[in-house]
Scaffold this motif. Structure first.
Motif, short mmCIF file in Angstrom:
data_model
loop_
_atom_site.label_atom_id
_atom_site.label_comp_id
_atom_site.label_asym_id
_atom_site.label_seq_id
_atom_site.Cartn_x
_atom_site.Cartn_y
_atom_site.Cartn_z
N UNK A 74 29.27 4.94 20.52
CA UNK A 74 27.92 4.62 20.07
C UNK A 74 27.90 3.77 18.81
N UNK A 75 26.95 2.84 18.77
CA UNK A 75 26.80 1.96 17.64
C UNK A 75 26.31 0.61 18.12
N UNK A 76 26.09 -0.32 17.16
CA UNK A 76 25.53 -1.62 17.53
C UNK A 76 26.46 -2.40 18.45
N UNK A 77 27.78 -2.25 18.24
CA UNK A 77 28.74 -2.95 19.09
C UNK A 77 28.56 -2.56 20.55
N UNK A 78 28.37 -1.27 20.78
CA UNK A 78 28.19 -0.80 22.15
C UNK A 78 26.81 -1.17 22.69
N UNK A 79 25.83 -1.16 21.81
CA UNK A 79 24.48 -1.61 22.19
C UNK A 79 24.55 -3.03 22.74
N UNK A 80 25.26 -3.89 22.01
CA UNK A 80 25.41 -5.28 22.45
C UNK A 80 26.16 -5.34 23.78
N UNK A 81 27.20 -4.55 23.89
CA UNK A 81 28.00 -4.58 25.11
C UNK A 81 27.18 -4.14 26.33
N UNK A 82 26.50 -2.99 26.21
CA UNK A 82 25.81 -2.50 27.41
C UNK A 82 24.64 -3.41 27.77
N UNK A 83 23.97 -3.97 26.76
CA UNK A 83 22.84 -4.83 27.09
C UNK A 83 23.27 -6.19 27.64
N UNK A 84 24.36 -6.75 27.12
CA UNK A 84 24.78 -8.04 27.68
C UNK A 84 25.34 -7.85 29.08
N UNK A 85 26.04 -6.75 29.30
CA UNK A 85 26.65 -6.55 30.62
C UNK A 85 25.61 -6.27 31.69
N UNK A 86 24.41 -5.85 31.29
CA UNK A 86 23.37 -5.60 32.28
C UNK A 86 22.30 -6.69 32.23
N UNK A 87 22.70 -7.87 31.74
CA UNK A 87 21.80 -9.02 31.71
C UNK A 87 20.56 -8.79 30.85
N UNK A 88 20.69 -8.00 29.80
CA UNK A 88 19.59 -7.86 28.84
C UNK A 88 20.00 -8.52 27.53
N UNK A 89 20.29 -9.81 27.61
CA UNK A 89 20.81 -10.52 26.44
C UNK A 89 19.82 -10.57 25.29
N UNK A 90 18.53 -10.67 25.62
CA UNK A 90 17.55 -10.78 24.54
C UNK A 90 17.54 -9.52 23.68
N UNK A 91 17.64 -8.37 24.35
CA UNK A 91 17.70 -7.11 23.60
C UNK A 91 18.96 -7.08 22.74
N UNK A 92 20.08 -7.51 23.34
CA UNK A 92 21.34 -7.51 22.60
C UNK A 92 21.26 -8.42 21.38
N UNK A 93 20.53 -9.54 21.53
CA UNK A 93 20.43 -10.48 20.42
C UNK A 93 19.71 -9.87 19.22
N UNK A 94 18.77 -8.95 19.50
CA UNK A 94 18.11 -8.27 18.39
C UNK A 94 19.15 -7.50 17.57
N UNK A 95 20.10 -6.87 18.27
CA UNK A 95 21.17 -6.16 17.57
C UNK A 95 22.04 -7.12 16.77
N UNK A 96 22.30 -8.32 17.34
CA UNK A 96 23.09 -9.31 16.60
C UNK A 96 22.37 -9.72 15.33
N UNK A 97 21.05 -9.94 15.46
CA UNK A 97 20.26 -10.32 14.28
C UNK A 97 20.35 -9.21 13.23
N UNK A 98 20.28 -7.97 13.69
CA UNK A 98 20.40 -6.83 12.77
C UNK A 98 21.75 -6.87 12.05
N UNK A 99 22.81 -7.13 12.81
CA UNK A 99 24.15 -7.19 12.20
C UNK A 99 24.23 -8.32 11.18
N UNK A 100 23.64 -9.46 11.54
CA UNK A 100 23.64 -10.58 10.59
C UNK A 100 22.91 -10.19 9.32
#
Lengths: 254, 275
Positions: B223-249
């Motif tokens: 669990x964590x933002x890294x996994x959030x990005x992984x599960x969302x990108x792998x299920x074609x929810x890139x926009x959701x994952x990008x929110x996590x990337x913005x958070x990390x930035x």
């Protein structure tokens, strides 16, 4: 006598410490299960196997290809981008916060998106390495080009240097040492990008060697590869430092 | 009063700040526009783009769980998990780093015994030993903690070591004159004097800790933002994952800005050198 002993003391301690480290490694290898850790001699023999069956060489070649192309592209874009931003103050002011943001953010977070865009090609890994390596070069070049001694520019202008000569003979030579500091910092970051890309994109190179052997519990091979990466990184950063020092002599005269 | 004071027009004084802001805003809009345009033009529809991120942004940050986020917990929970892991690792790594750095800087024996180890480990990308950590600690948050600790420890140890080595001899002579104890010298003189180096090391350490945590979460599926990005990108929810990337930035930028502000505030005479 005591002077020469004092001089020898340090290296002697270092040797002893390395020997103690190897001994501890060897000892831990006998007490911990083989799937988790192996001794020093077992690691060395794994390393020898990897060398003789050519796996290590192939992996090194793949990794270094990604690293070298990535670093080269980072340098070209970073250096010329930095010069351009130094020359055009409006461009610099406009882009500065975005450059800082990309530098500060963990670039690994973007790897899944690069995977979706570029798939499992070598290109994708190079892009990751560039994404890691470009910022220190850009920022240092920009800082260097902005700090050119105004007197130098005035002298050049009073000798009627045109814009092209001004850049070729004053600004670029002045900026190179800064760019090389950037290259040194960038080497370490590119290595991280390289390993991360090899882990998270299509596995290849040294990263693949680690992942594959971890999955098969070939711990000796994993440790041997980590050792190789450590030596490789030390050498590459040493080269970066040597480059930086070489160009820093130009800076000494200021 | 014959001297003529040339008065600059008022707009002249006002403009730079305003202009800087407009330039930056404009550049940001241009970049976003380029991103949107290129992706719409060239890529399949599941690739992330600004308009898509804007659409899902509130949904993600308001923690409303989509079928997918149930996999990884909710957004703020993941943010918290990653942050706690990073700061926990930083706390341990920095403490150890300061102690080892001080010891290396003050004691020649320790210096020679450790400098090759610390140097070689510092040069290496720490994430390379992540798979090894999974062999030792399994696919757990313990493995993540260790990798973050190691990532944070090395730059701090090396920087403090360098700072202590550059300690002015006069400080030590004065200390000797006053019969200072070793702990006075270590923590009363050497540590404060090498504070700029410590802060530079901390900046590096924070960056490395964040990267280590994200890669660990991604690779180990914890669990964590890294996994959030992984599960969302792998299920074609890139926009959701990008929110996590913005958070990390934002986290990365916040840490850097805080350390820079601390450096400027406490050590105004110090100009950070590239390291």
């Amino acid at each position: 006598m005591s002077v020469s002993f004092d001089r020898l003391r340090g290296p002697l301690i270092a040797l002893l410490s390395l020997a103690a480290g190897a001994a501890l490694w060897q000892y831990l290898g006998t007490t911990i299960p083989k799937t988790e850790f192996v001794g020093f001699t077992a690691t060395i023999s794994s390393l020898w196997d990897l060398i003789t069956n050519g796996e290590l060489f192939t992996a090194l070649k793949e990794s270094m290809e990604v690293f070298a192309i990535g670093l080269a592209i980072s340098f070209v874009i970073g250096f010329f981008g930095g010069l351009l931003m130094a020359r055009l103050p409006r461009l610099r002011i406009a882009l500065e916060p975005y450059v800082a943001a990309f530098y500060a953010m963990p670039g690994v977070a973007l790897i899944p998106f690069i995977l979706a865009l570029f798939g499992f090609l070598v290109k994708a890994k190079v892009i990751v390495v560039v994404l890691f390596g470009i910022w220190p070069i850009l920022i240092n070049t920009l800082e260097g080009a902005r700090s050119v001694n105004p007197e130098l520019l005035e002298v050049a202008k009073s000798y009627r240097s045109n814009e092209r000569r001004l850049w070729l003979h004053v600004i670029i030579p002045y900026t190179l040492p800064y760019a090389m500091t950037g290259v040194r910092q960038s080497i370490a970051r590119c290595l991280v990008g390289m390993i991360a890309a090899e882990f998270l994109l299509s596995s290849s190179g040294l990263g693949d060697l680690i992942i594959r052997n971890t999955e098969r519990f070939q711990t000796g091979n994993v440790l041997a590869t980590v050792l190789v990466i450590m030596i490789l990184a030390t050498i590459l950063i040493g080269i970066g430092r040597a480059l930086e020092n070489y160009f820093a002599r130009w800076r000494a005269g200021e | 009063m014959t001297a003529v004071t040339v008065r600059m027009p008022r707009t002249r004084e006002l403009s730079p700040r305003w202009e800087v802001f407009m330039l930056r805003l404009g550049a940001g809009l241009v970049l976003l526009g380029l991103w949107e345009g290129l992706v719409t033009w060239l890529s399949p529809s599941y690739i992330t783009r600004p308009s898509g991120i804007a659409r899902v942004f509130w949904e993600v940050v308001s923690n409303r769980s989509t079928p997918l986020t149930q996999l990884s917990g909710s957004f703020w929970f993941d943010v918290q998990t990653t942050l706690v892991a990073v700061f926990e690792g930083l706390a341990i790594g920095v403490t150890l780093g300061v102690i080892v750095g001080l010891a290396m800087g003050r004691l020649a024996t320790v210096e020679w015994a450790l400098k090759y180890y610390v140097g070689a480990l510092f040069a290496m990308p720490v994430i390379a030993i992540l798979p090894l950590m999974t062999l030792w600690f399994g696919y757990t948050s313990t493995a993540r903690l260790w990798i973050v600790v190691i990532g944070a420890f090395l730059p701090v140890a090396l920087n403090v070591y360098e700072g202590v080595r550059k300690l002015p001899v006069t400080y030590l002579e004065v200390a000797r004159t006053y019969h200072a104890r070793w702990w006075n010298v270590w923590f009363g003189i050497a540590l404060p004097a090498s504070l700029p180096y410590l802060l530079a090391g901390l900046r590096l350490a924070a960056g490395r800790a964040l990267v280590a945590a994200v890669v660990a979460e991604y690779l180990l599926a914890i669990k964590g933002l890294g996994f959030f990005i992984r599960s969302d990108t792998q299920s074609f929810h890139q926009n959701q994952a990008m929110v996590a990337v913005i958070m990390l930035a934002l986290i990365g930028i916040a840490i850097n800005t805080t350390i820079d502000a601390a450096t400027r505030h406490f050590l105004p005479w110090f100009r950070r050198e590239g390291r």
